[in-house]
Design a protein around this motif. Structure first.
Motif, PDB file in Angstrom:
ATOM      1  N   PHE A 152       0.811  -1.056  -0.062  1.00 61.45           N
ATOM      2  CA  PHE A 152       0.015  -0.026   0.063  1.00 61.45           C
ATOM      3  C   PHE A 152       0.880   1.146  -0.028  1.00 61.45           C
ATOM      4  CE2 PHE A 152      -2.451   3.277   1.818  1.00 61.45           C
ATOM      5  CZ  PHE A 152      -3.891   3.197   1.428  1.00 61.45           C
TER       6      PHE A 152
ATOM      7  N   HIS B 131       2.701   1.423  -3.472  1.00 61.28           N
ATOM      8  CA  HIS B 131       1.973   2.084  -4.566  1.00 61.28           C
ATOM      9  C   HIS B 131       1.429   3.462  -4.457  1.00 61.28           C
ATOM     10  CE1 HIS B 131      -1.445   1.069  -7.257  1.00 61.28           C
ATOM     11  NE2 HIS B 131      -0.734   1.830  -7.831  1.00 61.28           N
TER      12      HIS B 131
ATOM     13  N   PRO C 124     -12.806   1.282   8.360  1.00 62.15           N
ATOM     14  CA  PRO C 124     -13.416   1.170   7.213  1.00 62.15           C
ATOM     15  C   PRO C 124     -14.813   1.465   7.128  1.00 62.15           C
ATOM     16  CG  PRO C 124     -12.507  -1.204   7.932  1.00 62.15           C
ATOM     17  CD  PRO C 124     -12.207  -0.126   8.780  1.00 62.15           C
TER      18      PRO C 124
ATOM     19  N   GLN D  88     -15.637   4.368   8.344  1.00 65.20           N
ATOM     20  CA  GLN D  88     -15.715   5.861   8.070  1.00 65.20           C
ATOM     21  C   GLN D  88     -15.854   6.195   6.837  1.00 65.20           C
ATOM     22  OE1 GLN D  88     -12.050   7.099  10.238  1.00 65.20           O
ATOM     23  NE2 GLN D  88     -12.574   9.339  10.078  1.00 65.20           N
TER      24      GLN D  88
ATOM     25  N   CYS E  15     -15.103   8.006   3.224  1.00 68.36           N
ATOM     26  CA  CYS E  15     -13.906   7.938   2.593  1.00 68.36           C
ATOM     27  C   CYS E  15     -13.644   9.346   1.939  1.00 68.36           C
ATOM     28  CB  CYS E  15     -14.028   6.948   1.508  1.00 68.36           C
ATOM     29  SG  CYS E  15     -14.924   7.308   0.148  1.00 68.36           S
TER      30      CYS E  15
ATOM     31  N   ASP F 238     -10.771  10.844  -0.791  1.00 67.87           N
ATOM     32  CA  ASP F 238     -11.171  11.486  -2.035  1.00 67.87           C
ATOM     33  C   ASP F 238     -10.450  12.760  -2.030  1.00 67.87           C
ATOM     34  OD1 ASP F 238     -12.674  11.164  -4.465  1.00 67.87           O
ATOM     35  OD2 ASP F 238     -14.084  12.819  -3.396  1.00 67.87           O
TER      36      ASP F 238
ATOM     37  N   LEU G 181      -5.223   8.096 -11.099  1.00 68.79           N
ATOM     38  CA  LEU G 181      -5.880   8.881 -10.421  1.00 68.79           C
ATOM     39  C   LEU G 181      -7.006   9.254 -10.707  1.00 68.79           C
ATOM     40  CD1 LEU G 181      -2.940  11.428  -9.349  1.00 68.79           C
ATOM     41  CD2 LEU G 181      -4.189   9.925  -7.707  1.00 68.79           C
TER      42      LEU G 181
ATOM     43  N   MET H   2      -9.325   6.343  -9.788  1.00 67.41           N
ATOM     44  CA  MET H   2      -9.598   6.316  -8.525  1.00 67.41           C
ATOM     45  C   MET H   2     -10.562   7.385  -7.812  1.00 67.41           C
ATOM     46  SD  MET H   2      -5.600   6.276  -6.915  1.00 67.41           S
ATOM     47  CE  MET H   2      -6.053   6.840  -5.371  1.00 67.41           C
ATOM     48  N   VAL H   3     -10.435   8.432  -8.590  1.00 66.54           N
ATOM     49  CA  VAL H   3     -11.517   9.838  -8.163  1.00 66.54           C
ATOM     50  C   VAL H   3     -12.933   9.341  -8.618  1.00 66.54           C
ATOM     51  CG1 VAL H   3     -11.841  11.996  -8.289  1.00 66.54           C
ATOM     52  CG2 VAL H   3      -9.520  11.162  -7.585  1.00 66.54           C
TER      53      VAL H   3
ATOM     54  N   CYS I 228     -14.635   6.555  -6.908  1.00 71.46           N
ATOM     55  CA  CYS I 228     -15.096   6.721  -5.491  1.00 71.46           C
ATOM     56  C   CYS I 228     -16.521   7.333  -5.387  1.00 71.46           C
ATOM     57  CB  CYS I 228     -14.279   7.846  -4.795  1.00 71.46           C
ATOM     58  SG  CYS I 228     -14.608   8.340  -3.189  1.00 71.46           S
TER      59      CYS I 228
ATOM     60  N   HIS J  15     -18.050   8.045  -2.825  1.00 67.11           N
ATOM     61  CA  HIS J  15     -18.317   9.027  -1.534  1.00 67.11           C
ATOM     62  C   HIS J  15     -19.008   8.227  -0.354  1.00 67.11           C
ATOM     63  CE1 HIS J  15     -16.860  11.952  -4.268  1.00 67.11           C
ATOM     64  NE2 HIS J  15     -17.702  11.813  -5.077  1.00 67.11           N
ATOM     65  N   GLY J  16     -18.771   7.035  -0.217  1.00 68.02           N
ATOM     66  CA  GLY J  16     -19.444   6.370   0.809  1.00 68.02           C
ATOM     67  C   GLY J  16     -18.438   5.915   1.964  1.00 68.02           C
ATOM     68  N   ARG J  17     -18.474   4.789   2.450  1.00 66.50           N
ATOM     69  CA  ARG J  17     -17.672   4.354   3.528  1.00 66.50           C
ATOM     70  C   ARG J  17     -16.292   4.020   3.112  1.00 66.50           C
ATOM     71  NH1 ARG J  17     -19.679   6.491   7.358  1.00 66.50           N
ATOM     72  NH2 ARG J  17     -21.190   7.544   5.831  1.00 66.50           N
ATOM     73  N   VAL J  18     -15.337   3.666   3.933  1.00 65.12           N
ATOM     74  CA  VAL J  18     -14.134   3.568   3.656  1.00 65.12           C
ATOM     75  C   VAL J  18     -13.989   2.036   2.984  1.00 65.12           C
ATOM     76  CG1 VAL J  18     -11.673   3.089   4.275  1.00 65.12           C
ATOM     77  CG2 VAL J  18     -12.753   5.350   4.887  1.00 65.12           C
ATOM     78  N   GLU J  19     -14.614   1.185   3.361  1.00 61.86           N
ATOM     79  CA  GLU J  19     -14.644  -0.219   2.942  1.00 61.86           C
ATOM     80  C   GLU J  19     -15.016  -0.468   1.514  1.00 61.86           C
ATOM     81  OE1 GLU J  19     -17.460  -2.161   5.678  1.00 61.86           O
ATOM     82  OE2 GLU J  19     -18.906  -0.245   5.639  1.00 61.86           O
TER      83      GLU J  19
ATOM     84  N   CYS K 229     -14.382   2.114  -0.819  1.00 61.21           N
ATOM     85  CA  CYS K 229     -13.745   3.245  -1.429  1.00 61.21           C
ATOM     86  C   CYS K 229     -12.820   2.641  -2.551  1.00 61.21           C
ATOM     87  CB  CYS K 229     -13.111   3.996  -0.381  1.00 61.21           C
ATOM     88  SG  CYS K 229     -12.104   5.425  -1.058  1.00 61.21           S
TER      89      CYS K 229
ATOM     90  N   VAL L 228     -10.610   4.570  -4.153  1.00 61.57           N
ATOM     91  CA  VAL L 228      -9.310   5.194  -3.689  1.00 61.57           C
ATOM     92  C   VAL L 228      -8.197   4.113  -2.931  1.00 61.57           C
ATOM     93  CG1 VAL L 228      -8.084   7.002  -2.768  1.00 61.57           C
ATOM     94  CG2 VAL L 228      -9.846   7.494  -4.208  1.00 61.57           C
ATOM     95  N   ILE L 229      -8.820   3.898  -1.723  1.00 55.69           N
ATOM     96  CA  ILE L 229      -8.167   3.000  -0.945  1.00 55.69           C
ATOM     97  C   ILE L 229      -7.841   1.722  -1.307  1.00 55.69           C
ATOM     98  CG2 ILE L 229      -8.272   1.660   1.383  1.00 55.69           C
ATOM     99  CD1 ILE L 229      -7.825   4.596   1.830  1.00 55.69           C
TER     100      ILE L 229
ATOM    101  N   ILE M  36      -7.602   0.704  -4.655  1.00 52.36           N
ATOM    102  CA  ILE M  36      -6.652   0.595  -5.698  1.00 52.36           C
ATOM    103  C   ILE M  36      -5.264   0.837  -4.982  1.00 52.36           C
ATOM    104  CG2 ILE M  36      -5.559   1.915  -7.457  1.00 52.36           C
ATOM    105  CD1 ILE M  36      -8.455   2.398  -8.768  1.00 52.36           C
ATOM    106  N   LEU M  37      -5.238   1.660  -3.847  1.00 53.31           N
ATOM    107  CA  LEU M  37      -3.876   1.704  -3.358  1.00 53.31           C
ATOM    108  C   LEU M  37      -3.434   0.466  -2.712  1.00 53.31           C
ATOM    109  CD1 LEU M  37      -4.078   5.190  -1.771  1.00 53.31           C
ATOM    110  CD2 LEU M  37      -2.880   4.530  -3.688  1.00 53.31           C
ATOM    111  N   ALA M  38      -4.439  -0.281  -1.977  1.00 51.11           N
ATOM    112  CA  ALA M  38      -4.091  -1.400  -1.562  1.00 51.11           C
ATOM    113  C   ALA M  38      -3.716  -2.533  -2.315  1.00 51.11           C
ATOM    114  CB  ALA M  38      -5.438  -1.777  -0.535  1.00 51.11           C
TER     115      ALA M  38
END
Lengths: 143, 143
Positions: free
Chosen positions: A53, A56, A77, A79, A81, A85, B109, B112-113, B116, B118-122, B124, B126-127, B129-131
């Motif tokens: 992570f 990347h 998770p 929370q 995002c 963003d 990017l 990613m954007v 997204c 705009h919900g929860r991190v779980e 997301c 963005v997160i 793709i990074l992971a």
DNA sequence: GCTTGCTCCTATAGTCGCTGGAGGATGTAC
DNA sequence: GTACATCCTCCAGCGACTATAGGAGCAAGC
């Protein structure tokens, strides 16, 4: 024989250099792992994920502090995002600006190189353009 | 009253910060100028030209050592400008590579954007793709 | 002459994200 | 048992500045 992944393996698996893994621990980006009796760091699969992570994110040009925030988000998770963003969007703006700047730069370098008649320095377009900013059409920001 | 340009004026005229002018002197990029009785640096118009040359070169992304070479060339106008041409061409190659790399980055990017919700991190993008580097199409070099 | 306030001086340490080396301990394969 | 790879800590260095502390110089107004 302890059961845990050695730093070298973690490095290989994540693509982050051994010294850099230790550096990330030092700056608190990666938690200090348990050690063997002999004092060697032992990691698990979660650590490899975390380092991947981070790598990347670094490749995408995010700063360490931004990655810190992104990692915190990943850990919680439930929370929103919105923060992730925002960070990604800000980075996108930066990248676009940099591309624009580099494209102008490319044009100027091409002008320099094309104009160079491979003669003496006194008539060299490269030196000339560098010396006289007035001959530069484009306003360049940090390249 | 000594006749010479103060560091502040030189800084303003060249666009190089006062501290940076002193720094350039320290690393031998700019010759140490004469001083007033009180110990202040006094410059002339040549120095402003030289600093402008340096600033412009830095804006074009040349490294200090390359600028050193370019300045030496400028000082000996009768010489061949092949070296200057080589330096500029090498920089052009670098810039083109960087633009390519940043363009790939921009695409990722945007993916990613855009993804997204705009919900929860779980959930997301963005997160996510990074992971997971596997979700990344492009192989990115230093951005 | 005196004070205000700007510019300038040196020296040193910090920034960012690592990278490298010295000098030694540990773990493993034969 | 021994050779060798891997690991450890600590500390210094990279590039190109930037910032801070603690002063000294100097021009203008009163």
């Amino acid at each position: 024989m302890n059961h845990g992944i050695a730093i070298g393996k973690v490095s290989q698996a994540s693509g982050v250099k051994v010294t850099t893994v230790r550096f990330y621990e030092q700056i608190g980006l990666l938690a200090a792992p348990p050690r063997t009796d002999g004092g060697r760091r032992t990691y698990d699969l979660k650590d490899i994920e975390r380092l991947t992570f981070i790598r990347h994110s670094r490749e995408l040009g995010f700063e360490i502090d931004q990655i810190r925030t992104l990692l915190e988000l990943q850990d919680r998770p439930g929370q929103s995002c919105a923060d992730a963003d925002t960070i990604a969007k800000a980075r996108l703006v930066e990248v676009k600006a940099k591309i624009a700047s580099l494209t102008a730069l490319q044009a100027e370098l091409e002008r320099m190189v094309d104009g160079c008649s491979h003669g003496r320095v006194e008539s060299c377009r490269v030196i000339e353009i560098l010396a006289d900013h007035g001959k530069c059409k484009h306003h360049l920001h940090d390249a």
